[in-house]
Each structure stands twice: as structure tokens, then as C-alpha cells.
Design a protein around this motif. Structure first.
Motif, mmCIF file in Angstrom:
data_model
loop_
_atom_site.group_PDB
_atom_site.id
_atom_site.type_symbol
_atom_site.label_atom_id
_atom_site.label_comp_id
_atom_site.label_asym_id
_atom_site.label_seq_id
_atom_site.Cartn_x
_atom_site.Cartn_y
_atom_site.Cartn_z
ATOM 1 N N GLU A 96 -9.928 5.405 4.230
ATOM 2 C CA GLU A 96 -9.352 4.326 5.063
ATOM 3 C C GLU A 96 -10.266 3.108 5.088
ATOM 4 O O GLU A 96 -9.807 1.970 5.074
ATOM 5 C CB GLU A 96 -9.154 4.776 6.524
ATOM 6 N N VAL B 31 2.979 -1.589 4.237
ATOM 7 C CA VAL B 31 2.419 -0.266 3.978
ATOM 8 C C VAL B 31 3.517 0.792 4.043
ATOM 9 O O VAL B 31 4.388 0.757 4.916
ATOM 10 C CB VAL B 31 1.255 0.100 4.944
ATOM 11 N N HIS C 234 -2.158 4.706 6.025
ATOM 12 C CA HIS C 234 -2.015 3.314 5.582
ATOM 13 C C HIS C 234 -1.842 2.321 6.726
ATOM 14 O O HIS C 234 -2.395 1.219 6.674
ATOM 15 C CB HIS C 234 -0.854 3.205 4.580
ATOM 16 N N VAL D 234 0.868 -1.182 0.000
ATOM 17 C CA VAL D 234 0.000 0.000 0.000
ATOM 18 C C VAL D 234 0.902 1.228 0.000
ATOM 19 O O VAL D 234 1.867 1.295 0.772
ATOM 20 C CB VAL D 234 -0.904 0.016 1.259
ATOM 21 N N CYS D 235 0.620 2.174 -0.902
ATOM 22 C CA CYS D 235 1.453 3.385 -0.967
ATOM 23 C C CYS D 235 0.659 4.505 -1.606
ATOM 24 O O CYS D 235 -0.447 4.287 -2.089
ATOM 25 C CB CYS D 235 2.709 3.121 -1.810
ATOM 26 N N THR E 248 -4.016 0.574 -4.051
ATOM 27 C CA THR E 248 -4.044 2.028 -3.881
ATOM 28 C C THR E 248 -5.094 2.638 -4.818
ATOM 29 O O THR E 248 -5.771 1.916 -5.534
ATOM 30 C CB THR E 248 -2.628 2.622 -4.095
ATOM 31 N N LEU F 109 -10.072 1.385 1.770
ATOM 32 C CA LEU F 109 -8.776 0.717 1.644
ATOM 33 C C LEU F 109 -8.741 -0.565 2.481
ATOM 34 O O LEU F 109 -8.324 -1.629 1.999
ATOM 35 C CB LEU F 109 -7.650 1.678 2.075
#
Ligand code: GMT
Length: 376
Positions: A69, A90, A96, A6-7, A36, A72
Motif C-alpha cells: 500500500e 481504483v 486500493h 489502479v487494479c 499496478t 502504491l
């Protein structure tokens, strides 16, 4: 291993590092899943072992802020179950690590363990994360991560000073993919940009206030009073307008080129003589390392993790924050002596080689392995 990354998918350093890491891991036989909101800018191709899963946050009129959030963490749960992901990595704690923790908890309720590594990049700690609005959540999610890494020793120290951290922070520095640097620097089209007797000075960033773009314009102004030079600025951001106005006021607007965002930084770095990085904060300074990899000496401030990358008197010079005269004097010192310039260029590249991807990525692999062993 099957790893979900995750970025931020944008031009920022943390997104670049996360993407390059994912690509390298995929070449080393791991299956990588980027999760992402947009395909990362440096991820040019997808393959059988690099996948991208888009996080979609539908607009809903009741929400003033769309709950990214939530989307995600839900997406992570789906991806982990669908692809039997082994671990989550992350990059950038906010939000993240928090979303990752929620995904872990949801999966745990279904009997699935998902170890999580959080890599701290800088402003998630020193600027945004330390703000009281976010601090409790950031502190909590760092402590809940199975493994925490930071990109420099300086950032590790800052994290320990700012937060109440109850676990080890492993320093894993950022890196350069030397194997894929364009080899033939002789192809550089320098003559399109500057005259033969003109020095090319470069800066790459997202032009935020923390980069002190005004200082840079003033440093350049002082340099160009002594040496014929041109400043090339790559990237875009809120300080661009001010910088342009300042250059205009100083009468040097025609010597400053704003090239905007680019995925081809190497085409400019290959003929640059000097790189300027007068930042106020910089946990590492990936842009400086990229410049050094092309043999470009760096004039920078001595803040944060920059001294871990740019070595004073070897790959360039370090000055105190805001010391415009010192930065300009150092730049002139390097640029006005051709023999010295060659020495600095060589040493910059040598030091950058210490950050070769082939040396750094195995450090991440080792930590991943320890997370899986602990979990089995
Ligand atoms: O500052 C930026 O330009 C973006 C930011 C990010 O997270 O994308 O950069 C931080 O992470 C980079 C990669 O680890 C570091 O090289 C930068 O030094 C760091 N920026 C700051 O600490 C201000």
C-alpha cells in the motif's frame, strides 16, 4: 481527461473490467495510466494514451510483509505529479481505496486535489472486506472516496448492509466489448474438442472455493448420464486438484478437460453449448456475461448479482445454491431440445447486448465529469 487506474493485473474479473474500461476510455480520447504491480493480463499493447507504471515493492529482510500500500500510494503521487492526472479510479477496495486515500492526502499537502472513484467488485465487500481484520479500514476508505460505484444492485445492497456507508453508491454494471468480439464464429474449431453428437459445457473461473467447483463436477456428472457431453474448465486455482480427484472418483475424468489460464476464452466459448456457474457468491458474474455474449446459455445459482445478468427461463436457469439436481435437470432440459437450445442461445446474446460497452462506459465518463466539476 487524464485518468489513473489502479487494479489487480491478474485474471480476476475486477482486473479484466478495469483493463477493458481503460482501453475503451483511451479509444474515446482519454489518457489512461495503469498503476499496478504487473502489466494487466488483458492489456496487450501500450500506446501514446495508455501507459503502465509498475509499482515495485523491494524485498527487505526486516519486513515479514512487504508494504505494498505504501509503495502504491507513493507511486500514485509520483505519477499524478509527473503526468498531471485529473482523477484516480481504483478497482477493488482492498487495499486500493486505502492507498488511494493516502495518495490524495499526500497530494493535498502540496496543494493538489485528486478526486477518487472506488469501484466495488464483490469479494472486497462480501468476503474479504467484511472481515473484522480489514473492516474499519475498508469502511473508512469507501466513505472517503469522492464517488463510489458497485457492479450490481445486489452488491450495492450488500455494501449498505455490511458497512456504515454515508454516501450514494452508483450501480454501473460490468460490460462486454461487442465491437471487438471476433465476428466470424464459423471459424470455431469445435471438431478439435468434441465429437459431432457431443455437447460442450464450459466453466471459466479462478477455481477458488467460492466457485463451488465440486458442485459443478457433480452437476456435470448428472448431465452426462443423460446426454453425451464434455466439460471444459478454463482457469486455475486451489480447487483444481480436488475437482480432478472428484471427476476421477465419479469415473468421468476423461470427460473433463482442464485447460488452465487462457487469454483466448472466446475460442472455446464460440463452440460451447452451455456455461456452468454454481458459485456460492457472485456480485455480478462477468464470466457468465462473457459466455452469453457468445450466445451460450447459463446454468447458475441465484446468488448475489447473478440474476441481474442471467435471466431465469430466458438466457438460462437459476437454482438455489447447492441444488445440484435442479441445475442438472435445467441443463438437460436446454440441451436435449435443439429448438429450445437455439432459443436460449439467441436470448442469451440479446440480453448480453444490454451490457454493451458502448452503453456502459459513458456512465463512468458522466461520473468522472461530475467529480471534476465538483472539484473545480
Ligand atoms: O470472483 C472472482 O472470480 C474474482 C473477483 C475479482 O474481483 O476479480 O470477481 C468479482 O468481480 C467480478 C468483476 O466485477 C464479478 O464479475 C464477480 O462476480 C466478483 N466475484 C465475486 O463476487 C465472488
Amino acid at each position: 481527461m487524464k485518468i489513473a487506474i489502479v487494479c489487480y493485473p491478474t485474471f480476476g474479473g475486477s482486473g479484466v473490467v478495469a483493463t477493458e474500461l481503460g482501453i475503451s476510455l483511451s479509444k474515446r480520447g482519454h489518457e489512461i495510466h495503469f498503476v499496478t504491480y504487473k502489466q494487466p493480463v488483458r492489456l496487450e499493447y501500450l500506446s501514446h494514451n495508455i501507459k503502465y507504471h509498475e509499482v515495485i515493492v523491494p524485498e527487505y529482510p526486516l519486513f515479514h510483509y512487504q508494504p505494498y500500500e505504501l509503495a502504491l500510494s507513493s507511486k500514485l503521487v509520483t505519477v499524478v505529479k509527473e503526468h498531471q492526472i485529473d482523477l484516480l479510479h481504483v478497482h477493488y477496495a482492498i487495499p486500493h481505496a486505502y492507498a488511494g486515500f493516502m495518495a490524495q492526502q499526500m497530494l493535498k499537502a502540496e496543494g493538489i486535489e485528486l478526486p477518487m472513484m472506488t469501484t466495488l467488485h464483490g469479494t472486497d465487500i462480501t468476503l474479504v472486506g467484511s472481515h473484522s481484520f480489514y473492516k474499519p479500514a475498508v469502511n473508512f476508505s469507501i466513505n472517503q472516496s469522492n464517488v463510489v460505484t458497485s457492479v450490481s444492485e445486489s452488491l450495492r445492497q450488500d455494501t449498505l448492509a455490511i458497512f456504515d456507508i454515508n454516501k450514494d453508491i452508483h450501480v454501473v454494471p460490468n460490460f462486454i466489448d461487442f465491437e471487438n468480439l471476433p465476428k466470424n464464429v464459423g471459424d470455431c474449431q469445435r471438431d478439435l474438442m468434441a465429437e459431432e453428437d457431443e455437447k460442450i459445457i464450459t466453466h471459466v473461473s479462478n477455481l477458488r472455493p467460492v466457485k463451488r467447483i465440486d458442485d459443478m463436477i457433480q452437476v456435470f456428472d448428472k448431465i452426462q448420464q443423460k446426454i453425451k457431453a464434455k466439460l471444459i474448465i478454463i482457469g486455475d486455482g486451489p480447487e483444481r486438484e480436488n475437482a480432478s480427484k472428484l471427476a476421477h472418483k465419479l469415473g468421468i475424468r476423461d470427460r473433463v478437460m482442464f485447460l488452465g489460464k487462457s487469454n483466448e476464452i472466446e475460442k472455446i466459448l464460440c463452440y460451447s453449448d452451455l456455461f456452468l456457474l454454481p458459485s456460492e457468491k457472485e456480485s455480478f458474474g462477468l464470466a457468465a456475461l462473457e459466455a452469453m455474449a457468445y450466445g451460450v446459455p447459463v446454468i447458475s445459482t441465484n446468488v448475489g448479482g447473478v440474476p441481474e445478468v442471467n435471466r431465469h427461463g430466458e438466457s438460462g436457469y437459476l437454482s438455489d445454491l447447492g441444488d445440484i439436481d435442479d441445475m442438472a435437470n435445467n441443463a438437460v432440459k436446454i440441451l436435449s431440445d435443439p429448438e429450445q437450445l437455439v432459443q436460449f442461445k439467441m436470448r442469451a446474446r440479446q440480453i448480453a447486448l444490454e451490457f454493451d460497452m458502448q452503453r456502459i462506459v459513458p456512465l463512468y465518463e458522466k461520473l468522472y465529469q461530475s467529480m471534476l466539476t465538483k472539484n473545480s
